[in-house]
Design an enzyme around this catalytic site. Structure first.
Site, PDB file in Angstrom:
ATOM      1  N   LYS A 182     -57.787   0.304  -0.047  1.00 51.41           N
ATOM      2  CA  LYS A 182     -56.580   0.808   0.633  1.00 51.41           C
ATOM      3  C   LYS A 182     -55.368   0.756  -0.296  1.00 51.41           C
ATOM      4  CE  LYS A 182     -58.372  -0.444   5.179  1.00 51.41           C
ATOM      5  NZ  LYS A 182     -58.446  -1.438   6.264  1.00 51.41           N
ATOM      6  N   GLN A 238     -56.322  -6.948   8.559  1.00 49.31           N
ATOM      7  CA  GLN A 238     -57.724  -6.674   8.234  1.00 49.31           C
ATOM      8  C   GLN A 238     -58.634  -7.474   9.168  1.00 49.31           C
ATOM      9  OE1 GLN A 238     -58.642  -4.330   5.827  1.00 49.31           O
ATOM     10  NE2 GLN A 238     -60.681  -4.605   6.694  1.00 49.31           N
ATOM     11  N   ASP A 244     -52.935   1.469  12.485  1.00 46.93           N
ATOM     12  CA  ASP A 244     -54.352   1.456  12.859  1.00 46.93           C
ATOM     13  C   ASP A 244     -54.556   2.014  14.267  1.00 46.93           C
ATOM     14  OD1 ASP A 244     -56.009   0.618  10.798  1.00 46.93           O
ATOM     15  OD2 ASP A 244     -55.679  -1.517  11.160  1.00 46.93           O
TER      16      ASP A 244
END
Lengths: 269, 269
Positions: free
Chosen positions: B29, B73, B96
Site C-alpha cells: 500500500k 490493518q 476502507d
C-alpha cells in the site's frame, strides 16, 4: 420501572403537515403508549415548516432526558430532506431503527444495532413463535423498502437464512419465490403474489397494507395485503392475514424498543 | 492537485503487531502511495499495546488535516476490540468503508456512503468494464465477510441485480449458484466452486486468496482462489483469475478513495 425507580419511559413523535393517514398512525401510537404507561410527547409542525425548524425540535428531544425514543412520522412533505432529518435523531433514541448506523450494524454480523426496525422484528418474532425454523432455510423477500423489506432481508440473514431479494428489476420473480421456504412481501401491490408463486408448505409473511376501493364497505375501501390470500391459503403451511397480521404487532415492537432505550438510559435491568 | 492547490492527499496506516502478511500488505500500500503521489503515514504499535493507545493514534490522525484516509490493518491481535477500534476512525477518513454508517448508507438506496469498501468496488468495476449487464441479472454471492461478501451483496443490489447470498448455513449452495448469471466468491476455501456449480455462460468473480502448500513452488506454496479455475473456464463466459484478478486492482481503489477524500476536504473538484 415506575415503581422501582420512579421513572417512565418516554416516546416523542414528530408530525409535519396534516396527512390523514399519518395523523391516524400517530393517534394509534399515542394511545398504545398511554395503555402501557409510556409518557408521550407530540410535536406538530405546519406543512410549510423548514428543515431547521424540524431539526431544532429533534435536537431538543435529543437533549431531553425524559425522552427515550423519537420517531419522525414518514413520509415528510416533498420540500424536506428526509435523510438529513432522520439522521438528526440521536442514535440512542432511534427507536424506529432507520438511522444508517443502526442499519449498518444490523447488516454486519457480530455487531449489535441499538434498535432494529419494528416490522422486521415482528416478522422474525412471528416466525419464531410459530415454530418456523429460519436457519438454513431459503427465504425470498419481495421488496426492499428501508422500513420493511431491506431490514427484513438483513435480519433474516442474521438468523442464517439463505436470502434472495426480489424487486422491481427482478425477472421472473415467481421462479425465485416458488423455491423459497419463507416468503416475505413488502410491495404495496394488492394480490401480486399468487398461489403459483409459492412452494407447497411455504410460510408467508405479508407486510403489505393496501387500500382497495370497495363500495360494499362502509368507508368505500378495504385493506388488503400483497398476497392473494384465497389462493395462498391452499398452498402455504402458514400465512399472516391482512389486516390483522403484522400491523398490530408492529406498535408493540415500537413500545418495546422505547422501553429498552429507557432501561439503557437509566441503567435499569 | 499538488500543482493546482499545493496539497497532497494523505493516507495513514496503522499496524499492530508483527504479522508477516500484514506487513507485506502495508508495504504494498505504501509503495502504491509513493508511486501515485499520495503522502503516507505509518504507525506501528507493539503486539501488546492497549485499545486506548491505538485509539489515541487514530484520534491524532482524525485531527490531522494532512491525513485524508486512515486504515487499520486487520486482523488485530485477539485481546483488542476490533469493533471499537474501527469505529474510532472518523467517518470522513474511513477509506476502507468498514464503518457501520458507511455500510448502512451502502445498504440504503437513495443514500450515498462516503466510501465503499475496495474489493466490492473492484468487482463492480470489472463487471462494468467487461460489458457485463448487472441490472435485473441473478447474482449469487458466496460468503458474507464484512470486507468483501457483505458489501458486494449490497453493492450488486444497488446496481439492481437480484442477489442471493450463500453462506455456511446454506443447503445445496450449488443449486443457487447454478441459476446465477453472476457468481461472486468470498469464502477462503480453495477450489470450492466446481464447474457444475455454474450455469453455462455465467460470469465469475473470484475474491478468494488462499495459500495452498505446493512443494514445487519456490516459497513452498501457491496462491489460489475459491473457484476451481480449470473446470470453471469451460463453463463461464468470463472469470477473474487468482492471482492477478481482483487483488491488484483493490489497492487502486484504496488510492482512489483517498484521493476522493482529499478532494472533499480541500473542496477541490
Amino acid at each position: 420501572m415506575k415503581n422501582a425507580i420512579g421513572k417512565l419511559p418516554g416516546l416523542a413523535v414528530l408530525l409535519v403537515g396534516k396527512r390523514r393517514d399519518s395523523q391516524t398512525f400517530i393517534r394509534i401510537k399515542i394511545k398504545a403508549c398511554n395503555e402501557v404507561g409510556i409518557a408521550s410527547f407530540i410535536a406538530e409542525l405546519p406543512e410549510d415548516c423548514t428543515e431547521d425548524e424540524i431539526i431544532n425540535v429533534i435536537s431538543s428531544y435529543n437533549e431531553n432526558p425524559s425522552v427515550h425514543g423519537i420517531i419522525v412520522q414518514l413520509p415528510l412533505p416533498q420540500h424536506l430532506d428526509q435523510e438529513k432529518i432522520v439522521n438528526a435523531v440521536s442514535l440512542e433514541k432511534d427507536v424506529d431503527g432507520f438511522h444508517p448506523t443502526n442499519i449498518g450494524n444490523l447488516a454486519m454480523r457480530g455487531r449489535e444495532p441499538l434498535f432494529i426496525p419494528c416490522a422486521p422484528m415482528v416478522c422474525i418474532e412471528l416466525l419464531l413463535r410459530s415454530g418456523v425454523e429460519i436457519i438454513g432455510k431459503k427465504a425470498a423477500v419481495i421488496g426492499r423498502s428501508q422500513i420493511a423489506g431491506l431490514p427484513t432481508s438483513l435480519l433474516l440473514q442474521r438468523h442464517n437464512a439463505t436470502v434472495s431479494t426480489v424487486h422491481a428489476f427482478t425477472k421472473n420473480p415467481e421462479q425465485i419465490t416458488s423455491q423459497a421456504d419463507i416468503v416475505v412481501t413488502d410491495v404495496g401491490v394488492p394480490n401480486m403474489v399468487r398461489g403459483h408463486w409459492l412452494k407447497q408448505g411455504a410460510v408467508v409473511v405479508d407486510m403489505g397494507t393496501n387500500l382497495v376501493k370497495d363500495p360494499s364497505c362502509r368507508q368505500g375501501y378495504r385493506v388488503t395485503g400483497d398476497v392473494c390470500f384465497e389462493e395462498a391459503i391452499g398452498v402455504a403451511s402458514a400465512i399472516t392475514p391482512v389486516p390483522g397480521g403484522v400491523g398490530p404487532v408492529t406498535i408493540s415492537m415500537l413500545l418495546s424498543n422505547t422501553l429498552d432505550s429507557a432501561k439503557r438510559a437509566y441503567r435499569f435491568t
